[in-house]
Write a protein that holds these residues in place. Structure first.
Motif: not given
Length: 229
Positions: A96-111
């Motif tokens: 069971x999952x809820x998915x929001x990506x407005x706070x998305x991140x990637x490996x490497x420098x923080x945003x």
């Protein structure tokens, strides 16, 4: 099916019986025994800077009679939850999952820490899993790593990117909770039926959630870490 009960601002998934649960949830994290896995929908305005977040959340759960639950937070509309089930070699995994990506991140420098007014609504990826097979604590750790890998691979496949063009792998505040009955299963890696079932279930539920978010917001995630949930 791990069917949730939606009573805003709560989404409650009852496991049917006490399970061994491993998570890094903000409430009752680590290795615990619990029967319910809970989402609390919040807005940034609910959590002003400087507040005692842990005390607030514990109080909210107590008032709702959910203190014994493993509980997570998200700013994503909890009505967008997605569920999936996978069975491999007699082993069943429900997700069971809820998915929001407005706070998305990637490996490497923080945003950067400033969020543009035009950015999509904040959110995070919260995943709950119930396994049919009992596992040792060590195997639960291995199973959680498979779930995290499946989450990252699925977000990557969605094509969502950050403002600097890097591919999103999740958000800065994702949470996973994995529940299993008592048992002594010692392995949960990708070579096992359980590992395959975990990957299939997480990929299906998170994939549906990513598709929903992309349909609403497009492939660009411009939220920033100040949207912590």
């Amino acid at each position: 099916m791990l069917a949730p009960r939606l009573t805003r601002p709560w989404l409650v998934a009852d496991l049917g019986a006490p399970h061994r649960v491993l998570s890094f949830a903000p409430h009752n994290p680590g290795f615990v025994t619990a029967q319910t896995l809970v989402w609390r929908e919040v807005k940034n305005a609910d959590l002003p800077e400087g507040m005692d977040f842990s005390a607030w959340f514990a109080g909210e759960l107590a008032r709702a009679g959910l203190s014994a639950s493993v509980a997570m937070l998200t700013a994503r509309d909890i009505g967008t939850w997605r569920a999936a089930r996978a069975e491999v070699g007699g082993v069943t995994v429900e997700c069971l999952a809820t998915v929001g990506l407005g706070n998305a991140e990637a490996l490497g420098p923080r945003r950067p820490t400033r969020r543009p007014e035009t950015a999509p609504a904040p959110g995070t990826i919260n995943i709950a899993l119930r396994l049919s097979e009992g596992l040792t604590d060590t195997a639960l750790l291995e199973a959680l790593s498979i779930a995290a890998s499946a989450r990252a691979a699925t977000v990557l496949a969605s094509g969502v990117t950050l403002a600097d063009g890097r591919a999103a792998l999740g958000t800065g505040t994702d949470c996973l909770a994995l529940a299993a009955p008592a048992g002594e299963g010692a392995f949960a890696g990708l070579h096992t039926a359980l590992g395959e079932a975990i990957g299939r279930a997480v990929s299906a539920a998170v994939g549906q959630g990513c598709a929903d978010w992309v349909a609403e917001n497009g492939l660009r995630a411009d939220g920033y870490p100040e949207d912590l949930i």
